[in-house]
Design a protein around this motif. Structure first.
Motif, PDB file in Angstrom:
ATOM      1  N   ASP A 155       0.818  -1.220   0.000  1.00 53.87           N
ATOM      2  CA  ASP A 155       0.000   0.000   0.000  1.00 53.87           C
ATOM      3  C   ASP A 155       0.849   1.266   0.000  1.00 53.87           C
ATOM      4  O   ASP A 155       0.601   2.194  -0.780  1.00 53.87           O
ATOM      5  N   LYS A 156       1.855   1.319   0.855  1.00 50.72           N
ATOM      6  CA  LYS A 156       2.670   2.544   0.887  1.00 50.72           C
ATOM      7  C   LYS A 156       3.599   2.622  -0.326  1.00 50.72           C
ATOM      8  O   LYS A 156       3.967   3.718  -0.757  1.00 50.72           O
ATOM      9  N   HIS A 157       3.947   1.479  -0.886  1.00 54.67           N
ATOM     10  CA  HIS A 157       4.692   1.489  -2.140  1.00 54.67           C
ATOM     11  C   HIS A 157       3.852   2.120  -3.251  1.00 54.67           C
ATOM     12  O   HIS A 157       4.327   2.979  -3.987  1.00 54.67           O
ATOM     13  N   THR A 158       2.596   1.684  -3.359  1.00 55.25           N
ATOM     14  CA  THR A 158       1.707   2.218  -4.385  1.00 55.25           C
ATOM     15  C   THR A 158       1.519   3.719  -4.216  1.00 55.25           C
ATOM     16  O   THR A 158       1.569   4.488  -5.187  1.00 55.25           O
ATOM     17  N   ASP A 159       1.308   4.164  -2.969  1.00 52.13           N
ATOM     18  CA  ASP A 159       1.122   5.592  -2.712  1.00 52.13           C
ATOM     19  C   ASP A 159       2.377   6.379  -3.088  1.00 52.13           C
ATOM     20  O   ASP A 159       2.276   7.470  -3.668  1.00 52.13           O
ATOM     21  N   SER A 160       3.530   5.834  -2.795  1.00 53.27           N
ATOM     22  CA  SER A 160       4.789   6.510  -3.130  1.00 53.27           C
ATOM     23  C   SER A 160       5.020   6.551  -4.634  1.00 53.27           C
ATOM     24  O   SER A 160       5.527   7.537  -5.173  1.00 53.27           O
ATOM     25  N   LEU A 161       4.628   5.484  -5.322  1.00 52.38           N
ATOM     26  CA  LEU A 161       4.723   5.440  -6.790  1.00 52.38           C
ATOM     27  C   LEU A 161       3.836   6.520  -7.413  1.00 52.38           C
ATOM     28  O   LEU A 161       4.277   7.267  -8.303  1.00 52.38           O
ATOM     29  N   LEU A 162       2.614   6.619  -6.940  1.00 50.79           N
ATOM     30  CA  LEU A 162       1.686   7.631  -7.468  1.00 50.79           C
ATOM     31  C   LEU A 162       2.159   9.038  -7.134  1.00 50.79           C
ATOM     32  O   LEU A 162       2.016   9.961  -7.946  1.00 50.79           O
ATOM     33  N   PHE A 163       2.726   9.224  -5.945  1.00 59.86           N
ATOM     34  CA  PHE A 163       3.252  10.526  -5.537  1.00 59.86           C
ATOM     35  C   PHE A 163       4.382  10.962  -6.470  1.00 59.86           C
ATOM     36  O   PHE A 163       4.438  12.122  -6.905  1.00 59.86           O
ATOM     37  N   ALA A 164       5.280  10.022  -6.799  1.00 62.83           N
ATOM     38  CA  ALA A 164       6.400  10.347  -7.684  1.00 62.83           C
ATOM     39  C   ALA A 164       5.910  10.660  -9.094  1.00 62.83           C
ATOM     40  O   ALA A 164       6.447  11.550  -9.765  1.00 62.83           O
ATOM     41  N   MET A 165       4.872   9.952  -9.562  1.00 58.51           N
ATOM     42  CA  MET A 165       4.334  10.266 -10.884  1.00 58.51           C
ATOM     43  C   MET A 165       3.675  11.639 -10.887  1.00 58.51           C
ATOM     44  O   MET A 165       3.804  12.395 -11.865  1.00 58.51           O
ATOM     45  N   LYS A 166       3.007  11.987  -9.798  1.00 60.04           N
ATOM     46  CA  LYS A 166       2.393  13.317  -9.703  1.00 60.04           C
ATOM     47  C   LYS A 166       3.463  14.404  -9.792  1.00 60.04           C
ATOM     48  O   LYS A 166       3.238  15.476 -10.377  1.00 60.04           O
ATOM     49  N   HIS A 167       4.640  14.135  -9.222  1.00 62.66           N
ATOM     50  CA  HIS A 167       5.765  15.073  -9.302  1.00 62.66           C
ATOM     51  C   HIS A 167       6.132  15.356 -10.756  1.00 62.66           C
ATOM     52  O   HIS A 167       6.597  16.455 -11.090  1.00 62.66           O
ATOM     53  N   PHE A 168       5.907  14.371 -11.630  1.00 61.88           N
ATOM     54  CA  PHE A 168       6.183  14.523 -13.055  1.00 61.88           C
ATOM     55  C   PHE A 168       4.932  14.956 -13.836  1.00 61.88           C
ATOM     56  O   PHE A 168       4.890  14.825 -15.059  1.00 61.88           O
ATOM     57  N   GLY A 169       3.927  15.462 -13.131  1.00 63.39           N
ATOM     58  CA  GLY A 169       2.736  15.987 -13.783  1.00 63.39           C
ATOM     59  C   GLY A 169       1.729  14.928 -14.199  1.00 63.39           C
ATOM     60  O   GLY A 169       0.821  15.213 -14.987  1.00 63.39           O
ATOM     61  N   ILE A 170       1.876  13.726 -13.679  1.00 60.68           N
ATOM     62  CA  ILE A 170       0.988  12.617 -14.046  1.00 60.68           C
ATOM     63  C   ILE A 170      -0.050  12.448 -12.943  1.00 60.68           C
ATOM     64  O   ILE A 170       0.278  12.004 -11.836  1.00 60.68           O
ATOM     65  N   THR A 171      -1.292  12.793 -13.220  1.00 59.13           N
ATOM     66  CA  THR A 171      -2.332  12.760 -12.180  1.00 59.13           C
ATOM     67  C   THR A 171      -3.423  11.732 -12.451  1.00 59.13           C
ATOM     68  O   THR A 171      -4.147  11.355 -11.530  1.00 59.13           O
ATOM     69  N   GLU A 172      -3.556  11.282 -13.691  1.00 60.27           N
ATOM     70  CA  GLU A 172      -4.557  10.267 -14.020  1.00 60.27           C
ATOM     71  C   GLU A 172      -3.845   8.961 -14.332  1.00 60.27           C
ATOM     72  O   GLU A 172      -3.198   8.830 -15.369  1.00 60.27           O
ATOM     73  N   VAL A 173      -3.977   8.001 -13.407  1.00 64.46           N
ATOM     74  CA  VAL A 173      -3.237   6.741 -13.511  1.00 64.46           C
ATOM     75  C   VAL A 173      -4.192   5.568 -13.338  1.00 64.46           C
ATOM     76  O   VAL A 173      -4.975   5.523 -12.380  1.00 64.46           O
ATOM     77  N   ASN A 174      -4.143   4.639 -14.249  1.00 62.60           N
ATOM     78  CA  ASN A 174      -4.880   3.384 -14.105  1.00 62.60           C
ATOM     79  C   ASN A 174      -4.141   2.526 -13.085  1.00 62.60           C
ATOM     80  O   ASN A 174      -3.021   2.076 -13.329  1.00 62.60           O
ATOM     81  N   THR A 175      -4.740   2.280 -11.918  1.00 67.09           N
ATOM     82  CA  THR A 175      -4.069   1.538 -10.852  1.00 67.09           C
ATOM     83  C   THR A 175      -4.441   0.056 -10.844  1.00 67.09           C
ATOM     84  O   THR A 175      -4.120  -0.649  -9.882  1.00 67.09           O
ATOM     85  N   ASP A 176      -5.066  -0.412 -11.893  1.00 71.27           N
ATOM     86  CA  ASP A 176      -5.282  -1.851 -12.041  1.00 71.27           C
ATOM     87  C   ASP A 176      -4.022  -2.412 -12.703  1.00 71.27           C
ATOM     88  O   ASP A 176      -3.931  -2.542 -13.915  1.00 71.27           O
TER      89      ASP A 176
END
Length: 226
Positions: free
Chosen positions: A20-41
Protein backbone atom coordinates in the motif's frame (compact mmCIF):
# COMPACT_ATOMS: atom_id res chain seq x y z
CA UNK A 1 30.12 -19.64 -0.29
CA UNK A 2 28.93 -21.86 -3.15
CA UNK A 3 25.26 -22.89 -3.20
CA UNK A 4 23.75 -25.74 -5.22
CA UNK A 5 20.23 -24.27 -5.51
CA UNK A 6 18.64 -20.81 -5.54
CA UNK A 7 15.67 -19.01 -3.98
CA UNK A 8 14.33 -15.99 -5.94
CA UNK A 9 12.41 -13.63 -3.66
CA UNK A 10 9.90 -10.95 -4.57
CA UNK A 11 9.71 -8.22 -1.90
CA UNK A 12 6.38 -6.34 -1.61
CA UNK A 13 3.84 -8.47 0.28
CA UNK A 14 6.13 -11.50 -0.12
CA UNK A 15 8.81 -10.53 2.41
CA UNK A 16 7.49 -7.16 3.62
CA UNK A 17 4.08 -5.64 4.30
CA UNK A 18 4.63 -2.72 1.97
CA UNK A 19 2.33 -2.84 -1.05
CA UNK A 20 0.00 0.00 0.00
CA UNK A 21 2.67 2.54 0.89
CA UNK A 22 4.69 1.49 -2.14
CA UNK A 23 1.71 2.22 -4.39
CA UNK A 24 1.12 5.59 -2.71
CA UNK A 25 4.79 6.51 -3.13
CA UNK A 26 4.72 5.44 -6.79
CA UNK A 27 1.69 7.63 -7.47
CA UNK A 28 3.25 10.53 -5.54
CA UNK A 29 6.40 10.35 -7.68
CA UNK A 30 4.33 10.27 -10.88
CA UNK A 31 2.39 13.32 -9.70
CA UNK A 32 5.76 15.07 -9.30
CA UNK A 33 6.18 14.52 -13.05
CA UNK A 34 2.74 15.99 -13.78
CA UNK A 35 0.99 12.62 -14.05
CA UNK A 36 -2.33 12.76 -12.18
CA UNK A 37 -4.56 10.27 -14.02
CA UNK A 38 -3.24 6.74 -13.51
CA UNK A 39 -4.88 3.38 -14.10
CA UNK A 40 -4.07 1.54 -10.85
CA UNK A 41 -5.28 -1.85 -12.04
CA UNK A 42 -1.71 -3.11 -12.38
CA UNK A 43 -2.87 -6.38 -13.95
CA UNK A 44 -3.82 -4.46 -17.10
CA UNK A 45 -0.22 -3.38 -17.75
CA UNK A 46 2.02 -5.42 -20.02
CA UNK A 47 4.73 -5.25 -17.35
CA UNK A 48 3.96 -4.80 -13.65
CA UNK A 49 7.11 -2.82 -12.83
CA UNK A 50 7.52 0.72 -11.52
CA UNK A 51 9.63 1.89 -14.45
CA UNK A 52 7.22 0.50 -17.04
CA UNK A 53 4.12 1.89 -15.29
CA UNK A 54 5.88 5.26 -15.04
CA UNK A 55 6.82 5.16 -18.72
CA UNK A 56 3.32 4.28 -19.95
CA UNK A 57 1.69 7.04 -17.91
CA UNK A 58 4.39 9.58 -18.74
CA UNK A 59 3.93 9.04 -22.48
CA UNK A 60 0.13 9.09 -22.17
CA UNK A 61 0.15 12.33 -20.14
CA UNK A 62 2.85 14.28 -21.97
CA UNK A 63 2.57 12.75 -25.46
CA UNK A 64 6.32 12.38 -25.73
CA UNK A 65 8.80 9.55 -25.37
CA UNK A 66 9.84 8.34 -21.92
CA UNK A 67 13.55 8.41 -21.07
CA UNK A 68 15.28 6.25 -18.43
CA UNK A 69 17.19 9.42 -17.54
CA UNK A 70 14.09 10.44 -15.56
CA UNK A 71 14.56 7.53 -13.14
CA UNK A 72 17.10 9.06 -10.68
CA UNK A 73 14.80 12.03 -9.91
CA UNK A 74 11.77 9.73 -9.84
CA UNK A 75 13.58 7.40 -7.41
CA UNK A 76 14.58 10.29 -5.14
CA UNK A 77 11.03 11.65 -4.90
CA UNK A 78 9.52 8.19 -4.43
CA UNK A 79 12.04 7.27 -1.72
CA UNK A 80 11.53 10.49 0.24
CA UNK A 81 7.77 9.95 0.24
CA UNK A 82 8.21 6.31 1.26
CA UNK A 83 10.27 7.47 4.24
CA UNK A 84 7.33 9.56 5.48
CA UNK A 85 5.60 6.30 6.48
CA UNK A 86 6.29 4.21 9.60
CA UNK A 87 8.92 1.50 9.18
CA UNK A 88 8.01 -1.54 7.12
CA UNK A 89 7.17 -4.77 9.00
CA UNK A 90 8.02 -8.22 7.72
CA UNK A 91 5.57 -10.80 6.45
CA UNK A 92 5.41 -13.16 9.43
CA UNK A 93 8.50 -15.37 9.60
CA UNK A 94 10.31 -13.80 6.62
CA UNK A 95 13.39 -12.61 8.50
CA UNK A 96 13.94 -15.99 10.14
CA UNK A 97 13.37 -17.88 6.88
CA UNK A 98 15.81 -15.80 4.82
CA UNK A 99 18.44 -16.37 7.52
CA UNK A 100 17.62 -20.08 7.39
CA UNK A 101 18.15 -20.25 3.62
CA UNK A 102 21.44 -18.39 3.82
CA UNK A 103 22.95 -20.10 6.85
CA UNK A 104 21.49 -23.60 7.03
CA UNK A 105 20.63 -24.82 3.52
CA UNK A 106 22.20 -25.45 0.12
CA UNK A 107 19.98 -22.68 -1.31
CA UNK A 108 21.35 -19.25 -2.07
CA UNK A 109 18.98 -16.27 -2.19
CA UNK A 110 18.47 -13.38 -4.56
CA UNK A 111 15.88 -10.61 -4.68
CA UNK A 112 13.91 -9.71 -7.82
CA UNK A 113 11.45 -6.84 -7.55
CA UNK A 114 9.38 -4.70 -9.88
CA UNK A 115 10.06 -1.82 -7.49
CA UNK A 116 12.50 1.00 -8.03
CA UNK A 117 15.76 0.14 -6.24
CA UNK A 118 16.07 2.47 -3.21
CA UNK A 119 12.56 1.85 -1.82
CA UNK A 120 13.26 -1.88 -2.20
CA UNK A 121 16.42 -1.56 -0.10
CA UNK A 122 14.51 0.43 2.53
CA UNK A 123 11.75 -2.17 2.87
CA UNK A 124 14.22 -4.96 3.54
CA UNK A 125 16.33 -2.86 5.92
CA UNK A 126 13.32 -1.63 7.89
CA UNK A 127 11.97 -5.18 8.22
CA UNK A 128 15.41 -6.45 9.31
CA UNK A 129 15.57 -8.88 6.38
CA UNK A 130 19.11 -10.16 5.73
CA UNK A 131 19.90 -8.16 2.59
CA UNK A 132 22.66 -9.06 0.14
CA UNK A 133 22.90 -5.97 -2.10
CA UNK A 134 24.93 -7.78 -4.77
CA UNK A 135 22.01 -10.10 -5.58
CA UNK A 136 19.13 -7.61 -5.68
CA UNK A 137 17.68 -6.53 -9.03
CA UNK A 138 15.03 -3.84 -9.46
CA UNK A 139 13.34 -2.04 -12.34
CA UNK A 140 15.52 1.09 -12.64
CA UNK A 141 16.84 0.05 -16.05
CA UNK A 142 14.61 -2.92 -16.84
CA UNK A 143 10.93 -2.98 -17.82
CA UNK A 144 10.04 -6.69 -17.73
CA UNK A 145 9.69 -9.04 -14.77
CA UNK A 146 11.36 -11.82 -16.74
CA UNK A 147 14.49 -9.75 -17.38
CA UNK A 148 14.58 -8.63 -13.74
CA UNK A 149 14.49 -12.24 -12.52
CA UNK A 150 17.05 -13.35 -15.11
CA UNK A 151 19.37 -10.54 -14.03
CA UNK A 152 18.95 -11.46 -10.36
CA UNK A 153 19.81 -15.08 -11.16
CA UNK A 154 22.94 -14.01 -13.06
CA UNK A 155 23.98 -11.84 -10.12
CA UNK A 156 23.46 -14.84 -7.83
CA UNK A 157 25.66 -17.02 -10.06
CA UNK A 158 28.46 -14.50 -9.72
CA UNK A 159 27.94 -14.07 -5.99
CA UNK A 160 27.81 -17.81 -5.24
CA UNK A 161 30.57 -18.68 -7.73
CA UNK A 162 28.61 -21.12 -9.84
CA UNK A 163 27.74 -21.45 -13.51
CA UNK A 164 24.44 -23.19 -12.84
CA UNK A 165 21.88 -23.86 -10.11
CA UNK A 166 20.35 -27.34 -9.99
CA UNK A 167 16.98 -26.02 -8.80
CA UNK A 168 15.53 -22.51 -8.71
CA UNK A 169 12.41 -21.71 -6.67
CA UNK A 170 10.69 -18.34 -7.06
CA UNK A 171 8.47 -16.96 -4.28
CA UNK A 172 5.90 -14.23 -4.95
CA UNK A 173 2.50 -12.84 -4.06
CA UNK A 174 1.12 -11.83 -7.46
CA UNK A 175 -0.16 -13.14 -10.76
CA UNK A 176 2.85 -11.64 -12.55
CA UNK A 177 5.17 -13.62 -10.26
CA UNK A 178 3.52 -16.90 -11.29
CA UNK A 179 3.55 -15.93 -14.96
CA UNK A 180 7.21 -14.94 -14.83
CA UNK A 181 8.21 -18.22 -13.19
CA UNK A 182 6.28 -20.19 -15.81
CA UNK A 183 7.84 -18.17 -18.64
CA UNK A 184 11.32 -18.85 -17.26
CA UNK A 185 10.54 -22.50 -16.47
CA UNK A 186 11.44 -22.28 -12.78
CA UNK A 187 9.55 -23.54 -9.73
CA UNK A 188 7.08 -21.24 -8.00
CA UNK A 189 5.57 -20.97 -4.51
CA UNK A 190 2.78 -18.49 -3.78
CA UNK A 191 3.03 -16.31 -0.66
CA UNK A 192 0.17 -14.37 0.96
CA UNK A 193 -3.56 -14.98 0.49
CA UNK A 194 -4.61 -11.80 -1.31
CA UNK A 195 -4.20 -13.32 -4.81
CA UNK A 196 -5.03 -16.90 -3.94
CA UNK A 197 -7.77 -17.05 -6.60
CA UNK A 198 -5.13 -16.24 -9.25
CA UNK A 199 -2.85 -18.92 -7.81
CA UNK A 200 -5.63 -21.49 -8.07
CA UNK A 201 -6.40 -20.51 -11.68
CA UNK A 202 -2.71 -20.94 -12.53
CA UNK A 203 -2.66 -24.38 -10.85
CA UNK A 204 0.38 -23.67 -8.72
CA UNK A 205 1.69 -26.64 -6.78
CA UNK A 206 2.31 -24.94 -3.44
CA UNK A 207 1.16 -21.89 -1.50
CA UNK A 208 1.81 -20.46 1.99
CA UNK A 209 -0.11 -17.70 3.76
CA UNK A 210 3.08 -16.50 5.46
CA UNK A 211 6.60 -17.77 6.18
CA UNK A 212 5.69 -19.39 9.50
CA UNK A 213 3.98 -22.08 7.37
CA UNK A 214 7.05 -22.80 5.24
CA UNK A 215 8.81 -26.15 5.43
CA UNK A 216 11.66 -26.79 2.98
CA UNK A 217 11.32 -30.57 2.79
CA UNK A 218 7.56 -30.34 2.26
CA UNK A 219 8.02 -27.67 -0.41
CA UNK A 220 10.62 -29.70 -2.30
CA UNK A 221 8.32 -32.73 -2.29
CA UNK A 222 5.35 -30.72 -3.59
CA UNK A 223 7.47 -29.21 -6.35
CA UNK A 224 8.92 -32.57 -7.34
CA UNK A 225 12.47 -31.64 -6.37
CA UNK A 226 12.66 -34.63 -3.99
Amino acid sequence: MTKKNLIVLDIDDTLTKSEDKHTDSLLFAMKHFGITEVNTDWKTYKNATDSYIFSVNYEKTHQKKFDFGFIPEFEKVMTEHFLSYPDTPEIEGAQKMVDFFINETNYGVCFATGSILQPAFLKLQQANINLIPQVLEASNTIFTREDIVKSAIEKAKNYYHTSNFENIISFGDGLWDVTTAKNLDIHFVGVNDKNISDFKKMNIKHHISNWTQFNLNDTEKKLGIK
